[in-house]
Design an enzyme around this catalytic site. Structure first.
Site, PDB file in Angstrom:
ATOM      1  N   ASP A 116      -7.082  -2.146   3.732  1.00 17.90           N
ATOM      2  CA  ASP A 116      -6.070  -3.135   3.338  1.00 17.90           C
ATOM      3  C   ASP A 116      -6.361  -4.522   3.899  1.00 17.90           C
ATOM      4  OD1 ASP A 116      -4.517  -1.194   2.006  1.00 17.90           O
ATOM      5  OD2 ASP A 116      -3.628  -0.564   3.904  1.00 17.90           O
ATOM      6  N   ASP A 152       0.872  -1.157   0.000  1.00 16.92           N
ATOM      7  CA  ASP A 152       0.000   0.000   0.000  1.00 16.92           C
ATOM      8  C   ASP A 152       0.921   1.221   0.000  1.00 16.92           C
ATOM      9  OD1 ASP A 152      -2.382   1.582   0.382  1.00 16.92           O
ATOM     10  OD2 ASP A 152      -1.730   1.833   2.448  1.00 16.92           O
ATOM     11  N   ASP A 161      -1.600  -0.775   6.133  1.00 22.37           N
ATOM     12  CA  ASP A 161      -1.831  -0.303   7.498  1.00 22.37           C
ATOM     13  C   ASP A 161      -3.245   0.181   7.748  1.00 22.37           C
ATOM     14  OD1 ASP A 161      -1.782   2.098   6.047  1.00 22.37           O
ATOM     15  OD2 ASP A 161      -1.006   3.206   7.766  1.00 22.37           O
TER      16      ASP A 161
END
Length: 763
Positions: free
Chosen positions: A511, A308, A507
């Site tokens: 996700d 990410d 995080d």
């Protein structure tokens, strides 16, 4: 394989050793019958323990691999080889005790974490502090944490605090926290007592989540352990065939006994679990929590890595990049007005602006009559002047637009940053460019991950394509997938499974599906979203991407150590079995040899506890690293002044060019050049000793020389400017030098910041 507790194994060790020694004493005195009885009596408890282990394992549908040891003692007793039975029992008891010790030794860091779980809290009730059970604490409660106590739940400070956060992060340095900052449960107060306001219940706090993860990790058996059981079962069958064959061919049952004695599959049943737990323990010590042996095994085989962007490759927090100021007003003044007003806002951008001003040691004024419009901006009075900060639309509704605003907005859009405009007394006086910058450790982490065998790096982000591709190109990623929804991320990871074992790092809550779909999901930071931490297989308790490198390195070395132990131990066992089958190895000597093999296997597996980290041989103290970074922050205004003059030099009247350049030269002489000279002469020699090698700072030192060359050339050219001003060619060259100096100083500071960050992380 089921094992009794360590106390039971120690008791068996004491009984078997005592009976063996007592029997030897009676044998020396000519009392053979008593000696035989003692040796048999010492073997019976071990046989009973083995029987319990076998039955328990079979009930759990696991391999009952202790059957070989049970048969060996049984055969020895049946053949009246009482001394052999006693020696085998002692070897088995010592092996079991050694295995328990090794696993307890390896679990020490994780067990210590569980033992540190807070049990009580001091809550303010009815005008006094009362000690209450942790389960009764609720969000909003006023709590007191005394010196030496653990923070009971997540919350926010109402005063200053000195905290030891090593329980959560593995970082040993004492952290200074200010009023209003968040604090996680499980950290230790090492300073004066402080008050805090609870933000979560005990069950929902950071430490409770980590404890649940650790407990789950300790209970899970890794695939390698289960695979070892299956191999061990095949080993048992092969040993039985070899023992039976040697008996049938030679008619000597003692040979069968000798084969059984050396055939216990300890290299498999001991090496793998000890190595895996040792590896997990080594990771936990460095703030990398691996939830189970299965996750560690998959991590060792990973070759594809998904990221990410926000909060993973970048810090997830806005920072000041540059300041645009109007004519007649300095960048420091723009920042000071914005930060003074921003003190009254809890918005993350306002906090970032205020932080940037304090880093530059600007004196802020208290704002008054503050009115905030959520999502747009803030207005109020600062030093008796009407100030507004926020979006262009918000500020332009109260202040006349500046001619430079359109170009500034376009530049900010190109770079994927955000803009904070500043208005004072009805005029737009400046703007701040804010951006979520790439983490200092990210480039180094990616380089090290490549060295560890990761072949593909793919960034998944919901950002615009131009922003995502800029970051991807900067970091040299294999592929960039922009404008991704959570379902898009999920599909991308599923498609990548065909190429190898997949890691996903994130995080945020969005996700969580991707983390769960990956072979190894990695959540950033212990204080990240609970959903991502629960879905992940690995949690980086330290909010640093390079800790994943350590986890990957430990996982691969652990797997290698386990395989080495298994292969070496099995080869030695098969060799001993063959020698015994041919009659060259008596049962008594075989028992001793098998114990030597077991000890060697366990000792080798424990090497996983000593796998080196990615840290350098030495490290900067945290204080020194932070001081060096602060010095770079203090150079920010100098770099801004260089860029500002470079941008406007062609618009400066010819007769004023020399004066404008002289002002910059004076700043360079008083601040930049002495700073770089101090670094070259005083700081770099110390860094060189830490980094190691013959001349590790050569490249950075060469940058210093280029900075000195440009500043000297700029000063000489300024002195040679005629009174009427420079000609067009000289003006162009002066502007080129300013832009070049700005670029090289910014790049040099970024390189040094990355080095300081890397060297300062070992504390």
């Amino acid at each position: 394989m089921s094992r009794p507790s360590l106390s039971v194994d120690l008791a068996l060790l004491v009984v078997s050793a005592g009976s063996l020694l007592a029997g030897l004493l009676f044998a020396a005195l000519g009392r053979g019958a008593v000696a035989h009885a003692l040796w048999a009596a010492g073997a019976l408890p071990v046989m009973l323990a083995l029987s319990v282990s076998i039955v328990t394992a079979l009930r759990r549908h696991e391999a009952g691999v202790d059957v070989l040891a049970l048969l060996a003692i049984g055969f020895a007793l049946g053949l009246s080889e009482f001394l052999t039975a006693a020696v085998i029992s002692l070897m088995l008891a010592s092996g079991r005790a050694l295995e328990q010790y090794a696993q307890e030794r390896a679990r020490r860091e994780m067990t210590a974490l569980l033992n540190r779980a807070p049990r009580h809290a001091n809550r303010f009730e009815a005008g006094e502090w009362r000690r209450v059970e942790l389960d009764t604490v609720r969000p909003g409660d006023r709590l007191l944490v005394r010196n030496g106590e653990f923070v009971p739940v997540d919350g926010s400070l109402t005063g200053r605090a000195q905290l030891d956060e090593s329980t959560l992060t593995g970082e040993a340095a004492i952290q200074q926290r200010l009023s209003g900052e968040s604090v996680g449960s499980g950290v230790v107060n090492v300073g004066a007592a402080f008050e805090m306001v609870a933000a979560a219940s005990a069950a929902d706090s950071t430490f409770a989540g980590i404890v649940r993860m650790v407990e789950s990790a300790q209970q899970e058996r890794s695939p390698a352990t289960r695979l070892a059981d299956r191999y061990a079962l095949l080993f048992v069958l092969a040993a039985l065939v070899l023992a039976g064959g040697s008996w049938l061919v030679t008619g000597e049952v003692v040979r069968a006994l000798a084969v059984l004695v050396v055939a216990t599959p300890c290299p498999l049943i001991l090496a793998v679990p000890v190595a895996v737990v040792s590896g997990m323990s080594r990771c936990a010590r460095r703030g990398v929590l691996i939830k189970g042996g299965g996750a560690l095994e998959r991590l060792a085989q990973a070759s594809v890595l998904f990221f990410d962007k926000t909060g993973t490759l970048t810090s997830g927090r806005a920072r000041l990049v540059s300041i645009e100021s109007g004519p007649g007003i300095s960048p420091e003044t723009v920042l000071r007005f914005a930060a003074s007003l921003g003190q009254a806002s809890a918005h993350v951008i306002s906090e970032a602006v205020t932080t940037a001003a304090r880093e530059r040691n600007l004196v802020l004024s208290a704002p008054c009559q503050v009115v905030e419009q959520p999502g747009a901006g803030v207005r109020g009075e600062v030093e008796g002047r009407a100030v507004s900060i926020g979006s262009f639309a918000y500020v332009s509704s109260m202040a006349s637009s500046a001619p430079w605003s359109t170009a500034f907005l376009q530049r900010v859009a190109y770079e994927g940053a955000s803009a904070v405009f500043v208005g004072v007394d009805g005029a737009m006086v400046g703007a701040l460019q804010m951006a979520d910058q790439i983490r200092l450790e990210t480039p180094r982490a990616l380089r090290l991950l490549r060295q560890e065998g990761i072949r593909r790096f793919i960034m998944l982000t919901g950002d615009r394509r131009d922003v995502a591709e800029t970051i991807g190109a900067t970091l040299g990623l294999t592929e960039v997938l922009p404008e991704q929804t959570p379902s898009d991320k999920l599909e991308a990871i599923r498609a990548a499974h065909r190429e190898g074992t997949v890691i996903m790092i994130g995080d945020g809550v969005n996700d969580a599906p991707a983390l769960a779909a990956a072979d190894v999901g990695v959540a950033m930071g212990a204080r990240g979203a609970a959903a991502s931490s629960e879905a992940a297989d690995v949690v980086l308790l330290v909010d640093r991407l390079d800790r994943l490198v350590e986890g990957l390195r430990v996982a691969r070395h652990t797997r290698r150590i386990a395989l080495q132990s298994v292969i070496a131990g099995m080869v030695l066992s098969f060799a001993a079995m063959a020698i015994a089958a041919f009659g060259f190895l008596p049962p008594l000597l075989g028992a001793v040899i098998q114990e030597v093999i077991d000890v060697a296997v366990i000792a080798n597996a424990l090497r996983a506890l000593r796998i080196r980290s990615t840290a350098t041989a030495g490290s900067l103290s945290r204080r020194d690293a932070e001081q060096l970074k602060r010095e770079h922050v203090e150079l920010g205004p100098v770099m801004a002044q260089i860029r500002e003059l470079a941008d406007k030099l062609h618009r400066v009247p010819g007769t004023s060019v020399a004066g404008a350049l002289a002002g910059v030269n004076d700043v360079l002489k008083r601040y930049l050049v002495p700073h770089e000279q101090h670094d070259d002469l005083e700081v770099y020699p110390g860094l060189a000793r830490i980094v190691g090698g013959e001349d590790p700072m050569a490249a950075l030192s060469a940058t210093h020389r280029e900075i000195f060359r440009i500043t000297r050339l700029l000063r000489q050219m300024t002195e040679d400017i005629p009174p009427e001003g420079p000609d067009a060619a000289s003006l162009c060259e002066l502007q080129r030098l300013l832009y070049g100096l700005d670029a090289i100083v910014r790049l040099h500071c970024a390189q040094e910041d990355e080095l300081f960050h890397a060297l300062g992380e070992g504390e």
